[in-house]
Design an enzyme around this catalytic site. Structure first.
Site, PDB file in Angstrom:
ATOM      1  N   TYR A  28      21.169  27.284 -85.749  1.00  0.00           N
ATOM      2  CA  TYR A  28      20.024  26.602 -85.625  1.00  0.00           C
ATOM      3  C   TYR A  28      20.021  25.273 -85.296  1.00  0.00           C
ATOM      4  O   TYR A  28      19.581  24.367 -86.132  1.00  0.00           O
ATOM      5  CB  TYR A  28      19.051  26.822 -86.651  1.00  0.00           C
ATOM      6  CG  TYR A  28      18.726  28.352 -87.196  1.00  0.00           C
ATOM      7  CD1 TYR A  28      17.805  29.089 -86.631  1.00  0.00           C
ATOM      8  CD2 TYR A  28      19.795  28.984 -88.304  1.00  0.00           C
ATOM      9  CE1 TYR A  28      17.639  30.404 -86.873  1.00  0.00           C
ATOM     10  CE2 TYR A  28      19.519  30.475 -88.431  1.00  0.00           C
ATOM     11  CZ  TYR A  28      18.504  31.039 -87.741  1.00  0.00           C
ATOM     12  OH  TYR A  28      18.476  32.358 -88.317  1.00  0.00           O
TER      13      TYR A  28
ATOM     14  N   ARG B 184      20.911  16.764-105.875  1.00  0.00           N
ATOM     15  CA  ARG B 184      20.180  16.289-107.040  1.00  0.00           C
ATOM     16  C   ARG B 184      20.631  14.934-107.765  1.00  0.00           C
ATOM     17  O   ARG B 184      20.518  14.881-108.816  1.00  0.00           O
ATOM     18  CB  ARG B 184      19.987  17.507-107.855  1.00  0.00           C
ATOM     19  CG  ARG B 184      19.165  18.576-107.153  1.00  0.00           C
ATOM     20  CD  ARG B 184      19.009  19.844-108.247  1.00  0.00           C
ATOM     21  NE  ARG B 184      17.768  20.880-107.675  1.00  0.00           N
ATOM     22  CZ  ARG B 184      17.718  22.027-108.068  1.00  0.00           C
ATOM     23  NH1 ARG B 184      18.270  22.340-109.308  1.00  0.00           N
ATOM     24  NH2 ARG B 184      16.730  22.572-107.499  1.00  0.00           N
TER      25      ARG B 184
ATOM     26  N   ASP C  89       8.158  27.455-100.452  1.00  0.00           N
ATOM     27  CA  ASP C  89       9.020  28.235 -99.657  1.00  0.00           C
ATOM     28  C   ASP C  89       8.976  29.707 -99.874  1.00  0.00           C
ATOM     29  O   ASP C  89       8.118  29.960-100.749  1.00  0.00           O
ATOM     30  CB  ASP C  89      10.504  27.700 -99.631  1.00  0.00           C
ATOM     31  CG  ASP C  89      11.011  27.880-101.066  1.00  0.00           C
ATOM     32  OD1 ASP C  89      10.498  28.354-102.132  1.00  0.00           O
ATOM     33  OD2 ASP C  89      12.294  27.545-101.496  1.00  0.00           O
TER      34      ASP C  89
ATOM     35  N   CYS D  26      13.884  35.477-110.408  1.00  0.00           N
ATOM     36  CA  CYS D  26      13.024  36.277-109.822  1.00  0.00           C
ATOM     37  C   CYS D  26      13.495  36.354-108.496  1.00  0.00           C
ATOM     38  O   CYS D  26      12.742  36.120-107.216  1.00  0.00           O
ATOM     39  CB  CYS D  26      11.666  35.482-109.756  1.00  0.00           C
ATOM     40  SG  CYS D  26      10.304  36.476-109.358  1.00  0.00           S
TER      41      CYS D  26
ATOM     42  N   THR E 123      19.580  28.956 -94.607  1.00  0.00           N
ATOM     43  CA  THR E 123      21.213  29.180 -95.018  1.00  0.00           C
ATOM     44  C   THR E 123      21.181  29.055 -96.564  1.00  0.00           C
ATOM     45  O   THR E 123      20.517  28.264 -97.253  1.00  0.00           O
ATOM     46  CB  THR E 123      22.001  27.818 -94.667  1.00  0.00           C
ATOM     47  OG1 THR E 123      21.672  27.779 -93.115  1.00  0.00           O
ATOM     48  CG2 THR E 123      23.224  27.952 -94.670  1.00  0.00           C
TER      49      THR E 123
ATOM     50  N   TYR F 161       6.423  22.349 -95.297  1.00  0.00           N
ATOM     51  CA  TYR F 161       7.462  22.656 -96.344  1.00  0.00           C
ATOM     52  C   TYR F 161       8.172  21.195 -96.774  1.00  0.00           C
ATOM     53  O   TYR F 161       8.347  20.452 -97.695  1.00  0.00           O
ATOM     54  CB  TYR F 161       8.186  23.903 -96.467  1.00  0.00           C
ATOM     55  CG  TYR F 161       9.249  23.734 -97.362  1.00  0.00           C
ATOM     56  CD1 TYR F 161       9.037  24.004 -98.674  1.00  0.00           C
ATOM     57  CD2 TYR F 161      10.692  23.328 -97.004  1.00  0.00           C
ATOM     58  CE1 TYR F 161      10.013  23.900 -99.708  1.00  0.00           C
ATOM     59  CE2 TYR F 161      11.552  23.022 -98.054  1.00  0.00           C
ATOM     60  CZ  TYR F 161      11.346  23.568 -99.119  1.00  0.00           C
ATOM     61  OH  TYR F 161      12.446  23.403-100.230  1.00  0.00           O
TER      62      TYR F 161
ATOM     63  N   GLU G 248      17.325  19.408 -97.384  1.00  0.00           N
ATOM     64  CA  GLU G 248      16.218  20.367 -97.376  1.00  0.00           C
ATOM     65  C   GLU G 248      16.298  21.098 -95.735  1.00  0.00           C
ATOM     66  O   GLU G 248      16.004  22.275 -95.593  1.00  0.00           O
ATOM     67  CB  GLU G 248      14.858  19.787 -97.633  1.00  0.00           C
ATOM     68  CG  GLU G 248      14.626  19.416 -98.870  1.00  0.00           C
ATOM     69  CD  GLU G 248      14.528  20.776 -99.772  1.00  0.00           C
ATOM     70  OE1 GLU G 248      14.205  21.601 -99.300  1.00  0.00           O
ATOM     71  OE2 GLU G 248      14.595  20.439-100.986  1.00  0.00           O
TER      72      GLU G 248
END
Length: 350
Positions: free
Chosen positions: A84, A27, A139, A193, A45, A121, A39
């Site tokens: 992956y 960021r 996501d 959340c 992960t 996404y 991303e």
């Protein structure tokens, strides 16, 4: 899906984000390459695990040209431990397409989706964060927040639920702050959340707009159909050594971890006699005729669980072995990437 999101909730969410957003290395700016790398790494992960990999990857491949020009093995090695591996292979394919266009990223989600590895996404995240395009990026965190806000009991794994969530988010992305808005909902899901335990409703800027909070049923959401049980596969892993050399081989095409280097592995739990027969088939002669049985281990993939038993062998000499490559410790730490599936047995290597 009922739309409880309003201009007021969007404003509250952004005010909270401006105060509480996570300070993350990707960021620091809105460079599309940095956003894209983060991303892709963040798929499957956790953020905390990604940060050191991200920083190391950026040092090795600081821009899209460096990634495009690198040998595939270098890119895979830099990805070692994240798993992956199709993710980094697709990244490199996309990097080569972008580099061939002068390093210019497409700036809208429709064009980004045409690149290898760019799903709905990822295209939305890069388009909104890097280019401030007003497109949603939905996501698991976003789905969880919306399902609780709306008391939506639809299965979040269903494509139609995700499509509905994207439509809702798309209606309320504020002008000029598309990337911040998408990241704000993701951060809210990741830090407040929460998916497990008690969500931190007392810290939530949207508490007064949340139907699940009003009804006291936050932990009933999101609704998700149980995953099918993973297929269990038994494996025997051979740790073959000769001095400071260790044997590896390529995994076959069409298999899990296809094309990756592995400690030689065969299906099933082989008896000691079967282990000796397998070694003979590879042309491996034993130094002292002894096989040391190693502790069992397991590795979980998305749909498969490997239940592994290991065996340690001191080979008389590497010459004449079939299908095996013998590597030095320097090669293993440098150019050769061995998947984390074999982590339990890598510690026996020199």
């Amino acid at each position: 899906m009922m739309n409880v999101c309003t201009e007021q909730t969007a404003r509250l969410l952004l005010q909270w984000y401006d105060r509480s957003k996570r300070e993350l290395p990707w960021r620091m700016n809105h460079d599309p390459y940095r956003v894209w790398v983060s991303e892709i790494m963040l798929q499957q992960t956790r953020v905390e695990a990604v940060i050191p990999y991200y920083e190391r990857f950026l040092r090795r491949f600081p821009d899209v040209f460096a990634l495009a020009e690198a040998p595939e093995e270098d890119a895979v090695k830099a990805w070692e431990g994240l798993g992956y591996y199709s993710r980094v292979r697709n990244m490199q394919k996309a990097a080569r397409i972008i580099a061939a266009s002068g390093g210019i990223f497409p700036q809208n989600a429709d064009e980004l989706r045409k690149l290898p590895g760019f799903g709905e996404y990822t295209a939305g995240a890069v388009a909104s964060i890097a280019f401030n395009q007003p497109v949603p990026a939905v996501d698991g965190n976003v789905l969880r927040v919306l399902s609780r806000l709306n008391c939506d009991d639809r299965d979040i794994s269903e494509p139609q639920t995700r499509k509905s969530a994207a439509l809702q988010i798309g209606q309320w992305i504020p002008d000029g702050r598309a990337g911040d808005f998408n990241q704000a909902i993701m951060d809210l899901g990741a830090t407040v959340c929460l998916p497990t335990g008690e969500p931190r409703c007392g810290e939530c800027p949207l508490q007064q707009h949340c139907l699940a909070f009003a009804k006291g049923c936050q932990r009933s959401y999101p609704v998700k159909a149980p995953k099918p049980e993973r297929r269990q596969e038994k494996k025997t892993v051979f740790v073959l050594l000769h001095g400071d050399l260790a044997a590896i081989r390529r995994r076959p095409a069409g298999d899990v971890l296809a094309g990756m280097w592995e400690l030689p592995t065969v299906s099933g739990w082989l008896s000691e006699q079967e282990q000796r027969e397998q070694l003979s088939g590879w042309g491996v002669r034993l130094q002292n005729n002894a096989l040391q049985q190693l502790p069992a281990a397991k590795h979980v993939f998305t749909h498969i669980e490997w239940q592994m038993k290991g065996v340690l062998i001191q080979a008389a000499e590497p010459a004449g072995t079939k299908g095996l490559r013998w590597i030095t410790p320097e090669e293993r730490s440098g150019e050769i990437a061995i998947p984390s599936a074999f982590r339990a047995y890598l510690r026996y290597l020199p």
